[in-house]
Design a protein around this motif. Structure first.
Motif, PDB file in Angstrom:
ATOM      1  N   MET A  72     -27.660   0.449  16.766  1.00 38.17           N
ATOM      2  CA  MET A  72     -28.833   0.376  15.891  1.00 38.17           C
ATOM      3  C   MET A  72     -29.823  -0.690  16.361  1.00 38.17           C
ATOM      4  O   MET A  72     -31.036  -0.472  16.352  1.00 38.17           O
ATOM      5  N   SER A  73     -29.310  -1.853  16.753  1.00 34.08           N
ATOM      6  CA  SER A  73     -30.213  -2.902  17.230  1.00 34.08           C
ATOM      7  C   SER A  73     -30.970  -2.453  18.469  1.00 34.08           C
ATOM      8  O   SER A  73     -32.140  -2.803  18.650  1.00 34.08           O
ATOM      9  N   ALA A  74     -30.280  -1.687  19.321  1.00 34.23           N
ATOM     10  CA  ALA A  74     -30.935  -1.208  20.536  1.00 34.23           C
ATOM     11  C   ALA A  74     -32.124  -0.312  20.190  1.00 34.23           C
ATOM     12  O   ALA A  74     -33.136  -0.312  20.898  1.00 34.23           O
ATOM     13  N   VAL A  75     -32.002   0.461  19.097  1.00 33.83           N
ATOM     14  CA  VAL A  75     -33.150   1.279  18.662  1.00 33.83           C
ATOM     15  C   VAL A  75     -34.290   0.355  18.244  1.00 33.83           C
ATOM     16  O   VAL A  75     -35.437   0.525  18.656  1.00 33.83           O
ATOM     17  N   ASP A  76     -33.965  -0.670  17.456  1.00 35.32           N
ATOM     18  CA  ASP A  76     -34.995  -1.613  16.994  1.00 35.32           C
ATOM     19  C   ASP A  76     -35.676  -2.304  18.169  1.00 35.32           C
ATOM     20  O   ASP A  76     -36.882  -2.552  18.148  1.00 35.32           O
ATOM     21  N   LEU A  77     -34.878  -2.660  19.183  1.00 28.45           N
ATOM     22  CA  LEU A  77     -35.398  -3.460  20.292  1.00 28.45           C
ATOM     23  C   LEU A  77     -35.864  -2.582  21.453  1.00 28.45           C
ATOM     24  O   LEU A  77     -36.347  -3.094  22.467  1.00 28.45           O
ATOM     25  N   GLY A  78     -35.699  -1.276  21.316  1.00 29.55           N
ATOM     26  CA  GLY A  78     -36.120  -0.350  22.372  1.00 29.55           C
ATOM     27  C   GLY A  78     -35.404  -0.585  23.685  1.00 29.55           C
ATOM     28  O   GLY A  78     -35.968  -0.454  24.761  1.00 29.55           O
ATOM     29  N   THR A  79     -34.137  -0.907  23.595  1.00 27.68           N
ATOM     30  CA  THR A  79     -33.402  -1.184  24.823  1.00 27.68           C
ATOM     31  C   THR A  79     -32.105  -0.364  24.861  1.00 27.68           C
ATOM     32  O   THR A  79     -31.869   0.476  23.996  1.00 27.68           O
ATOM     33  N   GLY A  80     -31.280  -0.621  25.888  1.00 32.38           N
ATOM     34  CA  GLY A  80     -30.084   0.194  26.065  1.00 32.38           C
ATOM     35  C   GLY A  80     -28.814  -0.595  25.844  1.00 32.38           C
ATOM     36  O   GLY A  80     -28.806  -1.824  25.866  1.00 32.38           O
ATOM     37  N   VAL A  81     -27.716   0.151  25.627  1.00 35.09           N
ATOM     38  CA  VAL A  81     -26.406  -0.471  25.432  1.00 35.09           C
ATOM     39  C   VAL A  81     -25.442   0.078  26.479  1.00 35.09           C
ATOM     40  O   VAL A  81     -25.363   1.292  26.673  1.00 35.09           O
TER      41      VAL A  81
ATOM     42  N   THR B  56     -29.119   7.868  16.140  1.00 32.80           N
ATOM     43  CA  THR B  56     -29.859   8.941  15.467  1.00 32.80           C
ATOM     44  C   THR B  56     -30.153   8.542  14.021  1.00 32.80           C
ATOM     45  O   THR B  56     -31.255   8.755  13.504  1.00 32.80           O
ATOM     46  N   ALA B  57     -29.157   7.951  13.371  1.00 30.39           N
ATOM     47  CA  ALA B  57     -29.352   7.504  11.986  1.00 30.39           C
ATOM     48  C   ALA B  57     -30.497   6.493  11.918  1.00 30.39           C
ATOM     49  O   ALA B  57     -31.348   6.550  11.024  1.00 30.39           O
ATOM     50  N   ARG B  58     -30.518   5.579  12.871  1.00 31.59           N
ATOM     51  CA  ARG B  58     -31.551   4.544  12.869  1.00 31.59           C
ATOM     52  C   ARG B  58     -32.928   5.152  13.100  1.00 31.59           C
ATOM     53  O   ARG B  58     -33.903   4.747  12.461  1.00 31.59           O
ATOM     54  N   VAL B  59     -33.005   6.104  14.018  1.00 35.14           N
ATOM     55  CA  VAL B  59     -34.293   6.750  14.293  1.00 35.14           C
ATOM     56  C   VAL B  59     -34.777   7.492  13.044  1.00 35.14           C
ATOM     57  O   VAL B  59     -35.950   7.442  12.681  1.00 35.14           O
ATOM     58  N   LEU B  60     -33.854   8.171  12.359  1.00 36.31           N
ATOM     59  CA  LEU B  60     -34.223   8.923  11.153  1.00 36.31           C
ATOM     60  C   LEU B  60     -34.427   8.014   9.939  1.00 36.31           C
ATOM     61  O   LEU B  60     -34.961   8.452   8.929  1.00 36.31           O
TER      62      LEU B  60
ATOM     63  N   LEU C 223     -21.133 -10.303   2.929  1.00 37.22           N
ATOM     64  CA  LEU C 223     -19.680 -10.423   2.769  1.00 37.22           C
ATOM     65  C   LEU C 223     -18.952  -9.259   3.433  1.00 37.22           C
ATOM     66  O   LEU C 223     -17.993  -9.450   4.173  1.00 37.22           O
ATOM     67  N   ASP C 224     -19.436  -8.032   3.180  1.00 37.89           N
ATOM     68  CA  ASP C 224     -18.840  -6.863   3.815  1.00 37.89           C
ATOM     69  C   ASP C 224     -19.705  -6.428   4.981  1.00 37.89           C
ATOM     70  O   ASP C 224     -20.925  -6.351   4.850  1.00 37.89           O
ATOM     71  N   TYR C 225     -19.059  -6.096   6.075  1.00 32.96           N
ATOM     72  CA  TYR C 225     -19.820  -5.553   7.195  1.00 32.96           C
ATOM     73  C   TYR C 225     -20.415  -4.204   6.790  1.00 32.96           C
ATOM     74  O   TYR C 225     -19.726  -3.337   6.271  1.00 32.96           O
ATOM     75  N   ARG C 226     -21.703  -4.022   6.992  1.00 34.19           N
ATOM     76  CA  ARG C 226     -22.362  -2.715   6.948  1.00 34.19           C
ATOM     77  C   ARG C 226     -23.340  -2.694   8.101  1.00 34.19           C
ATOM     78  O   ARG C 226     -24.003  -3.695   8.385  1.00 34.19           O
ATOM     79  N   ALA C 227     -23.438  -1.555   8.738  1.00 33.76           N
ATOM     80  CA  ALA C 227     -24.204  -1.489   9.982  1.00 33.76           C
ATOM     81  C   ALA C 227     -25.662  -1.915   9.794  1.00 33.76           C
ATOM     82  O   ALA C 227     -26.183  -2.704  10.587  1.00 33.76           O
ATOM     83  N   GLU C 228     -26.329  -1.405   8.744  1.00 31.80           N
ATOM     84  CA  GLU C 228     -27.789  -1.612   8.675  1.00 31.80           C
ATOM     85  C   GLU C 228     -28.196  -3.071   8.511  1.00 31.80           C
ATOM     86  O   GLU C 228     -29.002  -3.564   9.299  1.00 31.80           O
TER      87      GLU C 228
END
Ligand SMILES: Cc1cc2nc3c(=O)[nH]c(=O)nc-3n(C[C@H](O)[C@H](O)[C@H](O)COP(=O)(O)OP(=O)(O)OC[C@H]3O[C@@H](n4cnc5c(N)ncnc54)[C@H](O)[C@@H]3O)c2cc1C
Ligand SMILES: Nc1ncnc2c1ncn2[C@@H]1O[C@H](COP(=O)(O)O)[C@@H](O)[C@H]1O
Lengths: 329, 256
Positions: A101-110, B131-135, A64-69
């Motif tokens: 954050m998704s880019a970290v998960d997917l190992g890619t760039g933005v 950085t938050a995601r990595v940590l 319902l509420d946007y949160r990044a994670e």
């Protein structure tokens, strides 16, 4: 090429630049719109009408509420499963985090704040402003999916086709979150400066005297009323310089410039704004700039197409009246 | 509370930046602390004062970036660390996030890491969340106000639609915006302390990590098309006459 387009919305109100992203995606091939939230099925229908071939709908009370994670985890899982070549977002406060954050998960760039995106063989080449738009860079992302956030109003909005449909696929949320939303203080007049076609901005000049006595405060508010009246006749939004924001005449969300918002309207009217570089970097991409300032040497006139050297307290109301007449309002 | 403020050094915002021979040049304009990161240092110092904590300023950059760290020390930061390594040329935000996360661990962790909203040069605004995601720490972005209580942090976040109150357990990553308050001026004492400080420089080997490969790279640099800037000043006998002429000019441009 398969493109995911993230449809960004706040409590169901879609950021219009999401549709611009969808339009761009269509020019590359098949498009999958991502709609996340709770009770957002109607957005899925709008996405079909804007041209999506498929909608991945994640409709869950936990979103319902946007949160990044949780939004990022949901997006990453969908991208892992469907392996798109490209993921597009409109550039907003939310999508910068989400894409990051998704880019970290997917190992890619933005690639952020993109103003042009072209296919060059197998590569996608993005043009984006750097150094506050003083320089442009073409950049590429060497891994897949390529992620890009598009600057609002840089790409055309596709025409909606009423009743158009496509494949609706429901997907699961990854709802785990490290942050909690406690509440909102939503501004009364929500300003959407980045999407505005017309912006009328006021600066320190809306109060005649920069040292703030009570009387000057009163003039300042009067000044912004005049700015607001012109904006409303032109169906535009109200912007401000930082001097006006710092003086407390108007909220920070209205600030244009380096530490505020970068805007690209068709028409930008600056009243009582001197034109410091930190303000100019936020608005000089406007198609037509008009300046009203009592100082003929104010740097804002170097950017403006039309200028009036005069008192904004006289010119603004006269301009409002003139437009009322000419626009039949 | 142990606080880390991440700062970068960039050309001054008044600098005339242009693309020249495939490079970005800014003439002899000075390099300064990224303006957004001055707010990060200010936000960190406010929390230091509220909780009787310490602030460490952290920067990835060349040797010259020590000056930006000294600015943070002069404002009131207790310590500073520079991560510098030739292998970090062409670092993208994901790489920066990985290096910052490693440096944060080597510092011994923190209760709160405060970032600026974005850099003036690259302008990505991605590094804090990455950085938050990595940590695997919570991310509270675009904070205009910060409150810490009982191991929790609550921020008022400034978003397009207004303000949103969000909370998380510490340790957390934050980024701050201008509403946090004007960055304080370095004090005389602070400037003296900063000028004497020795700032440790860590290489990738010190951090025990390999250079992250950049996934985002620059292919070309361009100067934006120069725009026609001759202003036409509208004059007239009265405000009404000026306004009438100006409105006609604007309508003729078909921007409404
Ligand atoms: C790190 C940093 C970040 C910054 N970020 C931003 C930002 O995001 N946005 C921003 O705007 N600024 C920003 N600034 C501030 C910027 O440098 C200027 O100080 C600011 O833009 C000045 O605002 P102003 O033009 O309203 O005020 P002033 O420069 O004081 O100009 C007021 C103008 O009003 C005119 N005027 C006065 N009375 C009248 C009248 N009755 N009728 C007509 N004209 C009148 C005057 O002639 C003058 O030109 C930043 C500065 C720094 C250092
Ligand atoms: N080289 C760096 N060293 C330390 N902090 C950085 C560096 N680059 C970026 N940051 C931090 O990350 C924020 C966002 O940067 P960016 O994602 O590049 O726009 C900045 O405001 C800084 O707080």
């Amino acid at each position: 090429m398969k493109t995911f387009v993230y449809i960004d919305h706040f409590k169901g109100a879609v950021q219009p630049a999401s549709w611009e992203a969808l339009g761009l995606a269509k020019s590359f091939g098949s498009t999958v719109a991502l709609v996340f939230g709770s009770g957002v099925e109607s957005i899925a229908q709008s996405a079909f009408e804007a041209g999506a071939d498929e909608v991945l709908l994640v409709d869950d009370p936990a979103l319902l509420d946007y949160r990044a994670e949780p939004f990022a985890s949901t997006l990453s899982a969908l991208a892992h499963a469907a392996t798109p070549d490209l993921i597009l977002f409109p550039t907003t406060a939310r999508t910068r985090e989400l894409a990051a954050m998704s880019a970290v998960d997917l190992g890619t760039g933005v690639l952020t704040d993109v103003i042009a995106l072209e296919a060059d063989g197998d590569n996608l080449v993005a043009t984006r402003p750097i150094y506050e738009g003083k320089v442009l860079e073409k950049s590429v992302c060497s891994s897949k999916p390529v992620m890009a956030t598009l600057r609002a109003r840089a790409f055309p909005k596709p025409a909606a086709e009423a009743g158009r449909t496509g494949t609706l696929t429901k997907a699961e949320a990854k709802a785990e979150s490290l942050t909690n939303v406690e509440g909102y203080a939503v501004a009364e007049n929500v300003v959407n400066l980045t999407d505005a076609g017309v912006i009328v901005s006021g600066g320190r000049g809306v109060s005649n005297n920069p040292s703030l006595g009570l009387d000057e405060m009163a003039t300042a508010h009067k000044g912004f009323e005049l700015v607001g009246e012109l904006a409303s006749v032109l169906d535009g939004a109200v912007g401000a310089s930082r001097a006006a924001v710092d003086a407390g005449y108007i909220p920070y969300s209205n600030q244009v410039g380096q530490t505020g918002k970068v805007v690209s309207p068709d028409l930008y009217i600056a009243a009582g704004i001197s034109g410091a570089i930190q303000h100019l970097v936020g608005m000089r991409n406007a198609k037509l700039i008009v300046a009203i300032n009592k100082d003929a040497d104010a740097p804002i006139f170097t950017q403006a197409r039309y200028g009036v050297v005069g008192d904004l307290f006289a010119i603004l109301p006269a301009l409002t009246e003139a437009f009322k007449k000419k626009l039949g309002k | 509370m142990k606080i880390i403020a991440c700062i970068k050094q960039v050309p001054d915002s008044e600098a005339k930046v242009k693309a020249e021979n495939g490079q970005v040049s800014w003439g002899d304009a000075p390099l300064v602390i990224n303006p957004f990161d001055e707010y990060a240092v200010e936000g960190a110092l406010q929390q230091k004062e509220a909780t009787d904590g310490t602030v460490t300023a952290l920067c990835i950059g060349p040797e010259s970036a020590k000056e930006a760290l000294k600015h943070a020390l002069a404002m009131g930061a207790d310590e500073a660390v520079l991560v510098s390594d030739p292998a970090l040329d062409g670092l993208d935000t994901l790489g920066a996030a990985r290096v910052l996360a490693a440096a944060i661990q080597k510092i011994g962790g923190a209760d709160m890491v405060v970032f600026g909203r974005q850099t003036l040069d690259n302008g990505a605004g991605l590094t804090p969340a990455q950085t938050a995601r990595v940590l695997a720490w919570p991310m509270l972005g675009l904070a205009g106000q910060i409150k810490v209580q009982d191991g929790n942090v609550t921020v008022e976040r400034v978003i397009e639609e207004g303000r949103q109150t969000v909370s998380a357990k510490l340790p957390a990553v934050l980024s701050v915006v201008q509403s946090i308050g004007e960055p304080r001026y370095p004090s005389f004492m602070g400037i003296r302390k900063a000028s004497k400080a020795t700032i440790p420089v860590w290489t990738l080997a010190d951090l025990g990590i390999a250079a992250p490969a950049a996934v985002v790279t620059r292919a070309e640099l361009m100067n934006p098309p120069s725009r026609e800037t001759t202003v036409e000043i509208i004059t007239g006998e009265s405000p009404a006459e000026i306004a009438d002429k100006l409105a006609d000019k604007i309508l003729a441009e078909k921007v409404l």
